[in-house]
Design a protein around this motif. Structure first.
Motif, short mmCIF file in Angstrom:
data_model
loop_
_atom_site.label_atom_id
_atom_site.label_comp_id
_atom_site.label_asym_id
_atom_site.label_seq_id
_atom_site.Cartn_x
_atom_site.Cartn_y
_atom_site.Cartn_z
N LEU A 1 0.91 -1.33 0.07
CA LEU A 1 -0.14 0.17 0.07
C LEU A 1 0.64 1.31 0.26
N ALA A 2 1.80 1.29 0.96
CA ALA A 2 2.82 2.46 0.89
C ALA A 2 3.37 2.62 -0.60
N GLU A 3 3.97 1.55 -1.10
CA GLU A 3 4.40 1.56 -2.41
C GLU A 3 3.68 2.30 -3.59
N ASP A 4 2.20 1.71 -3.43
CA ASP A 4 1.46 2.21 -4.19
C ASP A 4 1.16 3.64 -4.26
N CYS A 5 1.35 4.15 -3.14
CA CYS A 5 0.98 5.47 -2.82
C CYS A 5 2.43 6.34 -2.90
N GLY A 6 3.38 5.68 -3.39
CA GLY A 6 4.63 6.41 -3.44
C GLY A 6 5.31 6.94 -2.12
N LEU A 7 5.11 6.13 -0.86
CA LEU A 7 5.39 6.33 0.30
C LEU A 7 6.18 5.37 0.86
N SER A 8 6.96 5.41 1.94
CA SER A 8 7.66 4.43 2.66
C SER A 8 6.58 4.02 3.75
N PRO A 9 6.95 2.60 4.08
CA PRO A 9 5.46 2.16 5.13
C PRO A 9 5.61 3.24 6.47
N HIS A 10 6.86 3.80 6.78
CA HIS A 10 6.72 4.77 8.14
C HIS A 10 6.04 5.91 7.73
N GLN A 11 6.31 6.36 6.46
CA GLN A 11 5.37 7.65 6.15
C GLN A 11 3.90 7.34 6.19
N LEU B 1 2.36 5.01 7.78
CA LEU B 1 1.73 4.88 9.26
C LEU B 1 1.59 6.41 9.89
N ALA B 2 2.72 7.15 9.60
CA ALA B 2 2.70 8.42 10.28
C ALA B 2 1.76 9.45 9.75
N LEU B 3 1.26 9.30 8.22
CA LEU B 3 0.02 9.95 7.85
C LEU B 3 -1.16 9.37 8.36
N VAL B 4 -1.30 8.08 8.49
CA VAL B 4 -2.69 7.49 9.06
C VAL B 4 -2.80 7.89 10.26
N LYS B 5 -1.53 8.14 11.19
CA LYS B 5 -1.72 8.31 12.66
C LYS B 5 -2.31 9.88 12.81
N ALA B 6 -1.78 10.47 11.93
CA ALA B 6 -1.87 12.09 11.65
C ALA B 6 -3.47 12.47 11.42
N GLY B 7 -4.05 11.81 10.74
CA GLY B 7 -5.52 11.66 10.35
C GLY B 7 -5.68 12.28 8.91
N PRO B 8 -6.77 12.18 8.37
CA PRO B 8 -7.05 12.41 6.93
C PRO B 8 -6.89 13.90 6.48
N HIS B 9 -7.06 14.82 7.49
CA HIS B 9 -6.83 16.30 7.34
C HIS B 9 -5.69 17.09 7.72
N ALA B 10 -4.77 16.13 8.00
CA ALA B 10 -3.70 16.54 8.67
C ALA B 10 -2.76 17.64 7.82
#
Length: 143
Positions: A44-54, A56-65
């Motif tokens: 999923l992270a690769e599909d979004c062009g992100l690292s897994p850490h990134q 998880l951090a974005l999900v933790k921050a929330g959809p409007h972060a």
């Protein structure tokens, strides 16, 4: 490796990412990720062009972060859509930096008062990138 995406492919990817964002809003993001194994998170992270850490951090921050970022860009005469189109990795990195920001209240106050143009350099995680973009005529709103 940099991929050159055609406009239909880019639009489809944006639609998929938008769908993901809306899906995440309708349920608890952390709960959704908790149902995935590490291989699925990595994919999923690769599909979004992100690292897994990134991711998880974005999900933790929330959809409007990172909602403030395009507003700040427009207030600084930067076209967020053009930056997203021309500099996708830069744009994503800025979204992550915005999502992780601890100065959201100050940013919102400065946006509301119109002081963002001078004040952002004192606290914004993206100040350096924003100043570089302000110097790039190709991404300005008033060209």
């Amino acid at each position: 490796m940099t991929l050159s995406l055609t406009e239909p492919v880019r639009h489809t990817m944006q639609q998929i990412l938008s769908w993901f964002a809306q899906s995440f809003e309708s349920s608890t993001e952390a709960d959704m990720l908790a149902t995935l194994d590490q291989t699925q998170i990595n994919a999923l992270a690769e599909d979004c062009g992100l690292s897994p850490h990134q991711l998880l951090a974005l999900v933790k921050a929330g959809p409007h972060a990172a909602d403030e970022m395009p507003e700040v860009m427009r207030a600084l005469n930067i076209d967020p859509a053009e930056v997203d189109f021309q500099m996708r990795q830069t744009f994503r990195g800025m979204q992550i930096a915005c999502a992780e920001c601890a100065s959201k209240d100050q940013c919102r106050r400065d946006l509301k008062s119109g002081a963002i143009g001078k004040a952002f350099v004192d606290y914004c995680n993206n100040a350096e990138s924003l100043n570089a973009l302000r110097a790039n005529p190709e991404v300005l709103l008033d060209r």
